[in-house]
Design an enzyme around this catalytic site. Structure first.
Site, short mmCIF file in Angstrom:
data_model
loop_
_atom_site.label_atom_id
_atom_site.label_comp_id
_atom_site.label_asym_id
_atom_site.label_seq_id
_atom_site.Cartn_x
_atom_site.Cartn_y
_atom_site.Cartn_z
N CYS A 96 37.34 42.91 39.07
CA CYS A 96 37.51 43.60 37.78
C CYS A 96 36.46 44.69 37.64
CB CYS A 96 37.48 42.62 36.62
SG CYS A 96 36.00 41.62 36.57
N PHE A 129 35.46 30.64 40.44
CA PHE A 129 35.25 31.46 39.24
C PHE A 129 36.45 31.23 38.31
CE2 PHE A 129 33.40 33.85 42.83
CZ PHE A 129 32.09 34.01 42.44
N ASP A 136 38.04 34.87 41.67
CA ASP A 136 38.13 35.88 40.61
C ASP A 136 36.77 36.04 39.94
OD1 ASP A 136 38.97 37.59 38.61
OD2 ASP A 136 39.87 36.00 37.39
N1 SAH Z 1 39.81 33.34 36.87
C1 SAH Z 1 39.62 33.32 35.45
C2 SAH Z 1 38.66 34.37 34.95
C3 SAH Z 1 37.32 34.38 35.65
S1 SAH Z 1 36.07 35.23 34.78
C4 SAH Z 1 40.98 33.41 34.78
O1 SAH Z 1 41.99 33.61 35.47
O2 SAH Z 1 41.05 33.26 33.57
C5 SAH Z 1 34.70 34.97 35.80
C6 SAH Z 1 34.10 33.57 35.73
O3 SAH Z 1 33.07 33.48 36.70
C7 SAH Z 1 33.46 33.19 34.41
O4 SAH Z 1 34.08 32.03 33.91
C8 SAH Z 1 31.99 32.90 34.74
O5 SAH Z 1 31.47 31.77 34.05
C9 SAH Z 1 32.06 32.62 36.21
N2 SAH Z 1 30.87 32.90 37.01
C10 SAH Z 1 30.08 33.99 36.97
N3 SAH Z 1 29.14 33.92 37.94
C11 SAH Z 1 29.34 32.75 38.60
C12 SAH Z 1 28.70 32.11 39.71
N4 SAH Z 1 27.68 32.67 40.36
N5 SAH Z 1 29.19 30.92 40.12
C13 SAH Z 1 30.25 30.36 39.49
N6 SAH Z 1 30.88 30.91 38.46
C14 SAH Z 1 30.44 32.10 38.01
#
Ligand code: SAH
Length: 400
Positions: A343, A232, A303
């Site tokens: 979060c 993520f 995350d």
């Molecule tokens: N770790 C990042 C913030 C993550 S926000 C930082 O430090 O800036 C959460 C992310 O999860 C988003 O980019 C979204 O596109 C992704 N996401 C949501 N559901 C997902 C899934 N099922 N598989 C992969 N990515 C996913």
């Protein structure tokens, strides 16, 4: 501009608790206010004088009869004038804190209630800023808000980002637009020794998750010369910080192709592109695939988006956090590190930590907790509003 003399009066019901408001709680719920026809007819965002049932003044509020949060405290002074000058004072107070904390002007400048501007989020990206007016009053006073922001900070580019769940609860439509200045592609953001690329118009939220800064900095210390998996990853928040901190290699997984493109651009801008790879995939599927391939990492960070955005989603959300921790723990090399984040407002630290520990246990691993992190100090918390402390990051060291 709203002056006290031309303001409607709204009043608490006799049984409503005025003490919490007097002690700093910033909201009045719909069932606590006398909602006669006159109050119901107020336009969303109207500035009003709030009184208790005995007609004693409590402060200046913004009323939205369409919202469960029917009034938000703007000022404890019931006689306060609400306009550009008032907004400038609030923004200036917020700015002086960030100027003390950060060497470069890249931070969350205004964090809503905790900075005295209910429902207003402003993220600053050097000469640009993104405003999220997530409450009706801020939508109504948007022009004044943007003007005050420009005057106080000197930013040249202002973007209005009207997306997000909170706006729907206030009865506000989605709208994102360039309000002032120009934007020439993604903005480079120096943070944690890396350079991130933030898309201020089309990205997720305001373009970058500033809240993770201290947790990214801590995680980066865990993997000098190591292999890192950032699940993520969005634009590479944890991966790029780790690479800037000397990690040997990082793999970023996200389901969003645009986010991964920005991560690649960030890696190039940080001079670490040769040690960085991305994989566009569902995170759960990707972690299973990596486990099947026998991949191991010295540091795995997960995350995810809010799996428990409200109380109704809590149980399912906790199961999802447990599953994330279980799948991730399989990928941690003996003696390596796992950082899991949440979060979700509804999943508090105790529940989230327990769910993560269960997942680690179900993967056949044991761990010690090294660090518990929260959002950075550019996301201050109002003590009366536990909800504003939403972000948790827990770092485990797993058994050999
Ligand atoms: N770790 C990042 C913030 C993550 S926000 C930082 O430090 O800036 C959460 C992310 O999860 C988003 O980019 C979204 O596109 C992704 N996401 C949501 N559901 C997902 C899934 N099922 N598989 C992969 N990515 C996913």
């Amino acid at each position: 501009m709203s002056q006290p003399s031309d303001r409607p009066i709204v009043r608490l019901r006799p049984k409503a608790e005025a003490r919490a408001l007097r002690h700093g709680f910033p909201w009045v719920y719909a069932d606590e206010l006398v909602t006669d026809r006159r109050t119901k007819a107020l336009a969303p965002g109207t500035v009003a004088r709030l009184e208790d049932a005995e007609r004693r003044p409590l402060g200046t509020v913004a009323v939205n009869p369409a919202s469960k949060i029917i009034a938000r405290m703007l000022d404890r002074d019931a006689e306060a004038g609400i306009g550009v000058d008032w907004l400038k004072v609030k923004i200036d107070r917020a700015l002086s804190l960030r100027a003390r904390l950060y060497e470069t002007p890249f931070y969350r400048l205004v964090h809503a209630e905790a900075d005295g501007l209910p429902g207003v989020v402003i993220d600053r990206f050097g000469p640009a800023a993104v405003i999220q007016p997530n409450a009706a009053w801020a939508e109504l006073q948007f022009d004044a808000l943007a003007a005050a922001l420009v005057e106080v900070t000197g930013v040249e580019t202002v973007i209005k980002n009207g997306t997000g769940r909170a706006r729907a609860l206030e009865g506000l439509a989605e709208e994102t637009r360039l309000v002032q200045g120009a934007l020439d592609g993604p903005v480079p953001v120096p943070m944690n020794g890396a350079t991130y690329m933030a898309d201020l118009m089309g990205g997720q939220k305001t373009g970058l998750f500033y809240d993770q800064r201290p947790n990214q900095a801590f995680a980066a210390r865990l993997a000098p010369a190591g292999r890192v998996l950032d699940v993520f990853s969005h634009v590479g928040g944890f991966a790029l910080a780790a690479l800037a901190g000397g990690a040997a290699h990082a793999l970023a997984v996200d389901s969003s192709a645009p986010a991964l493109e920005l991560a690649q651009a960030g890696a190039a801008a940080s001079g670490v592109a040769g040690r960085f790879d991305t994989r566009k995939a569902d995170a759960f599927a990707a972690m299973e695939t990596l486990a099947a391939e026998g991949a191991l990492f010295d540091l795995v960070v997960c995350d995810p988006p809010a799996f428990a955005p409200n109380k109704a989603a809590l149980e399912a959300g906790l199961r999802a956090y447990e599953r994330v921790a279980r799948l991730a723990a399989h990928l941690v090399a003996p003696g390596g590190y796992l950082v899991v984040c949440s979060c979700s407002h509804a999943a508090d630290l105790t529940r989230f930590r327990a769910a993560s520990a269960r997942g680690i246990g179900r993967a056949g691993r044991r761990g010690q907790i090294l660090f518990t992190g929260f959002a950075g100090p550019d996301h201050p918390v109002l003590p009366q509003l536990a909800e504003s402390g939403y972000l948790k990051a827990v770092a485990f060291r797993l058994s050999p």
